[in-house]
Design a protein around this motif. Structure first.
Motif, PDB file in Angstrom:
ATOM      1  N   GLU A 240       0.694  -1.159   0.184  1.00  0.00           N
ATOM      2  CA  GLU A 240       0.021  -0.006   0.046  1.00  0.00           C
ATOM      3  C   GLU A 240       0.969   1.184  -0.037  1.00  0.00           C
ATOM      4  OE1 GLU A 240      -3.663   1.928   2.662  1.00  0.00           O
ATOM      5  OE2 GLU A 240      -2.890   0.007   3.135  1.00  0.00           O
ATOM      6  N   ALA A 241       2.059   1.123   0.761  1.00  0.00           N
ATOM      7  CA  ALA A 241       2.792   2.326   1.018  1.00  0.00           C
ATOM      8  C   ALA A 241       3.518   2.375  -0.434  1.00  0.00           C
ATOM      9  CB  ALA A 241       3.861   2.292   2.019  1.00  0.00           C
ATOM     10  N   PHE A 242       4.004   1.664  -1.223  1.00  0.00           N
ATOM     11  CA  PHE A 242       4.687   1.682  -2.430  1.00  0.00           C
ATOM     12  C   PHE A 242       3.894   1.477  -3.624  1.00  0.00           C
ATOM     13  CE2 PHE A 242       7.901   0.384   1.163  1.00  0.00           C
ATOM     14  CZ  PHE A 242       8.478   1.651   1.124  1.00  0.00           C
ATOM     15  N   ALA A 243       2.816   1.349  -3.745  1.00  0.00           N
ATOM     16  CA  ALA A 243       1.930   1.038  -4.959  1.00  0.00           C
ATOM     17  C   ALA A 243       2.165   2.005  -6.019  1.00  0.00           C
ATOM     18  CB  ALA A 243       0.603   1.067  -4.662  1.00  0.00           C
ATOM     19  N   ASN A 244       2.484   1.603  -7.152  1.00  0.00           N
ATOM     20  CA  ASN A 244       3.001   2.554  -8.249  1.00  0.00           C
ATOM     21  C   ASN A 244       3.674   3.403  -7.882  1.00  0.00           C
ATOM     22  OD1 ASN A 244       1.291   0.513  -9.599  1.00  0.00           O
ATOM     23  ND2 ASN A 244      -0.672   1.871  -9.130  1.00  0.00           N
ATOM     24  N   THR A 245       5.016   3.375  -7.065  1.00  0.00           N
ATOM     25  CA  THR A 245       5.583   4.414  -6.952  1.00  0.00           C
ATOM     26  C   THR A 245       7.158   4.020  -7.498  1.00  0.00           C
ATOM     27  OG1 THR A 245       6.392   3.672  -4.811  1.00  0.00           O
ATOM     28  CG2 THR A 245       4.506   5.161  -5.156  1.00  0.00           C
ATOM     29  N   ARG A 246       7.824   5.229  -7.847  1.00  0.00           N
ATOM     30  CA  ARG A 246       9.210   4.950  -8.544  1.00  0.00           C
ATOM     31  C   ARG A 246      10.020   4.470  -7.486  1.00  0.00           C
ATOM     32  NH1 ARG A 246      12.323   9.557 -11.739  1.00  0.00           N
ATOM     33  NH2 ARG A 246      12.355  10.529  -9.596  1.00  0.00           N
ATOM     34  N   ILE A 247      10.062   5.030  -6.420  1.00  0.00           N
ATOM     35  CA  ILE A 247      11.126   4.639  -5.286  1.00  0.00           C
ATOM     36  C   ILE A 247      10.861   3.262  -4.783  1.00  0.00           C
ATOM     37  CG2 ILE A 247       9.809   5.696  -3.495  1.00  0.00           C
ATOM     38  CD1 ILE A 247      12.324   6.579  -2.298  1.00  0.00           C
ATOM     39  N   GLY A 248       9.566   3.045  -4.615  1.00  0.00           N
ATOM     40  CA  GLY A 248       8.959   1.687  -4.504  1.00  0.00           C
ATOM     41  C   GLY A 248       9.758   0.450  -5.423  1.00  0.00           C
ATOM     42  N   SER A 249       9.829   0.784  -6.740  1.00  0.00           N
ATOM     43  CA  SER A 249      10.443  -0.124  -7.499  1.00  0.00           C
ATOM     44  C   SER A 249      11.914  -0.041  -7.443  1.00  0.00           C
ATOM     45  CB  SER A 249      10.366   0.261  -9.056  1.00  0.00           C
ATOM     46  OG  SER A 249       8.531   0.433  -9.324  1.00  0.00           O
ATOM     47  N   ALA A 250      12.315   1.325  -7.057  1.00  0.00           N
ATOM     48  CA  ALA A 250      13.992   1.310  -7.050  1.00  0.00           C
ATOM     49  C   ALA A 250      14.208   0.407  -5.440  1.00  0.00           C
ATOM     50  CB  ALA A 250      14.128   2.454  -6.642  1.00  0.00           C
ATOM     51  N   LEU A 251      13.243   0.316  -4.553  1.00  0.00           N
ATOM     52  CA  LEU A 251      13.612  -0.419  -3.426  1.00  0.00           C
ATOM     53  C   LEU A 251      13.719  -1.848  -3.941  1.00  0.00           C
ATOM     54  CD1 LEU A 251      14.280  -0.315  -0.303  1.00  0.00           C
ATOM     55  CD2 LEU A 251      11.631  -0.285  -0.144  1.00  0.00           C
ATOM     56  N   ALA A 252      12.754  -2.193  -4.422  1.00  0.00           N
ATOM     57  CA  ALA A 252      12.620  -3.863  -4.902  1.00  0.00           C
ATOM     58  C   ALA A 252      13.846  -4.224  -5.847  1.00  0.00           C
ATOM     59  CB  ALA A 252      11.430  -4.038  -5.728  1.00  0.00           C
ATOM     60  N   VAL A 253      14.248  -3.487  -6.859  1.00  0.00           N
ATOM     61  CA  VAL A 253      15.642  -3.600  -7.614  1.00  0.00           C
ATOM     62  C   VAL A 253      16.728  -3.729  -6.580  1.00  0.00           C
ATOM     63  CG1 VAL A 253      17.176  -2.632  -9.033  1.00  0.00           C
ATOM     64  CG2 VAL A 253      14.779  -2.378  -9.673  1.00  0.00           C
ATOM     65  N   VAL A 254      17.057  -2.860  -5.620  1.00  0.00           N
ATOM     66  CA  VAL A 254      18.238  -2.994  -4.715  1.00  0.00           C
ATOM     67  C   VAL A 254      18.143  -4.150  -3.771  1.00  0.00           C
ATOM     68  CG1 VAL A 254      19.474  -1.982  -2.918  1.00  0.00           C
ATOM     69  CG2 VAL A 254      18.467  -0.466  -4.748  1.00  0.00           C
ATOM     70  N   ILE A 255      17.091  -4.329  -3.422  1.00  0.00           N
ATOM     71  CA  ILE A 255      16.794  -5.449  -2.303  1.00  0.00           C
ATOM     72  C   ILE A 255      16.919  -6.901  -3.101  1.00  0.00           C
ATOM     73  CG2 ILE A 255      15.059  -6.875  -0.733  1.00  0.00           C
ATOM     74  CD1 ILE A 255      13.950  -4.253  -0.024  1.00  0.00           C
TER      75      ILE A 255
END
Length: 304
Positions: A240-255
Motif C-alpha cells: 500500500e505504501a509503495f503502490a505504483n511509485t518509482r522509489i518503491g520499484s527502486a527499493l525492490a531492485v536494490v533488495i
C-alpha cells in the motif's frame, strides 16, 4: 581472446556501463569512456553522483516513453546495482549500505530527499510506522453523520461523511443527521462497525474468526498462524505504501540485487567435497579477471 590494450586485469574489475533507456548499449567505439571502477567510487563524490544521475536519466526517459504511467521499469538501475554488489566489480563492504541508500533515495521525490538513509525515510511513512487506527474524526456542529443499521453495533455508532462516501453500503438501511459538537467517527472500530462497511482507508486488517480456528487457538500451530498473519499484514502495508511509485520499484531492485548477491555467495555450498565444481567456478573467475571482463556480454565490446 580480448585485446590486451582493451582490458584491465586488476581486481576489482572495472565494468562497462554505457547507459541508455532500457539498460546498456554495447559498442566497441570509445569503450574506455564507459569503463567505471565502481569499487573505488565513494558515495556522494563527483564520479558516483554522475553515474547515479546517468542511471536516473536513462530510466526516466524509458518511463516517459512507456505506455503505462503506473508501472516503473528500472533496467539501468538494475545494471548499476549488479555492478555495485558484484563479486568481481563490487564496492568494499563498508560502502555497500551507503550505495544501497543512495541508489534507492535517488529515485524518490521530495519526501525522501531530506533523508540520509532508507531506514530513516521508511520511518516517516505512516503506512509503515503506524498500526491500524480507526478514523476518530471529531464532529463539529452541523456535520453530516451517517447511520447504517446493517453495519453499526448500535444506534450511537456513526460514520463521518467522507468515510461513508468511500465505503460500500449498497442495499443497506442508511440515513443521516446533522451533528452537535462532540462524538467521533467509528469507521475502522471493529467493536462499533462491521469491517465490510468501513472505507478503504480505515478498513481493519483481516482477522480469522471461524469457529474451527477458535477451537484450535491453543494448539501448537497458533504461533505459526499469528506469525503468518503478521507477515501478511506487513506485506500489505508495504504494498500500500509503495503502490505504483518509482522509489518503491527502486527499493525492490536494490533488495533483489542484494538477495541475489547472497544467493550467489552460498550457491554450491551443498557440493561439499566436490572440488571439481569449485575448480570450474574458480577457473571461470580467474579467466574473467585475466581478461578484465566481469560479464560475459562485455566480450562484445572488445576487439578479438
Amino acid at each position: 581472446s580480448p585485446s590486451p590494450s582493451s582490458t584491465n586485469s586488476s581486481y576489482p574489475l572495472p565494468c562497462y556501463l554505457n547507459f541508455c533507456p532500457g539498460g546498456i548499449e554495447y559498442t566497441k567505439q570509445n569503450r574506455s569512456d564507459h569503463l567505471h571502477e565502481v569499487s573505488k567510487y565513494v558515495v556522494s563524490d563527483s564520479k558516483a553522483d554522475a553515474l547515479v544521475q546517468k542511471v536516473l536519466e536513462a530510466d526516466s526517459i524509458l518511463h516517459s516513453q512507456s505506455s503505462s504511467e503506473e508501472e516503473h521499469f528500472l533496467p539501468s538501475l538494475s545494471v548499476l546495482t549488479e555492478a555495485v554488489f558484484g563479486s568481481l566489480t563490487g564496492v568494499p563492504p563498508e560502502q555497500v549500505r551507503k550505495w544501497a541508500d543512495a541508489l534507492v533515495l535517488a529515485y524518490g521525490e521530495e519526501e525522501s530527499s531530506a533523508s540520509d538513509s532508507v531506514v530513516t525515510w521508511l520511518k516517516t511513512l505512516p503506512h509503515i510506522t503506524k498500526s491500524h487506527q480507526p478514523c476518530g474524526y471529531v464532529f463539529k456542529r452541523g456535520d453530516i453523520a451517517w447511520n447504517c443499521r446493517t453495519c453499526q453495533a448500535d444506534s450511537t455508532c456513526v460514520l463521518c461523511d467522507e468515510c461513508f462516501r468511500n465505503s460500500n453500503h449498497k442495499g443497506h438501511e442508511v440515513f443521516f443527521h446533522r451533528t452537535s459538537p462532540g462524538g467521533c467517527c467509528d469507521c475502522g472500530d471493529t467493536e462499533a462497525w462491521k469491517a465490510e462497511g468501513c472505507c478503504s482507508k480505515h478498513v481493519p486488517p483481516q482477522t480469522s474468526s471461524t469457529q474451527e480456528e477458535k477451537e484450535e487457538e491453543n494448539d501448537d500451530m497458533e504461533a505459526v498462524r499469528v506469525s503468518a498473519r503478521a507477515r501478511q499484514d506487513g506485506e500489505n502495508s508495504v504494498k500500500e505504501a509503495f503502490a505504483n511509485t518509482r522509489i518503491g520499484s527502486a527499493l525492490a531492485v536494490v533488495i533483489g540485487a542484494a538477495v541475489q548477491c547472497i544467493v550467489r555467495a552460498v550457491d554450491g555450498s551443498g557440493w561439499g567435497c566436490d572440488l571439481v565444481q569449485w575448480k570450474r567456478r574458480w577457473a571461470d573467475e580467474v579467466r574473467k579477471i585475466r581478461d578484465g571482463i566481469p560479464y560475459e556480454e562485455d566480450y562484445a565490446t572488445v576487439e578479438n
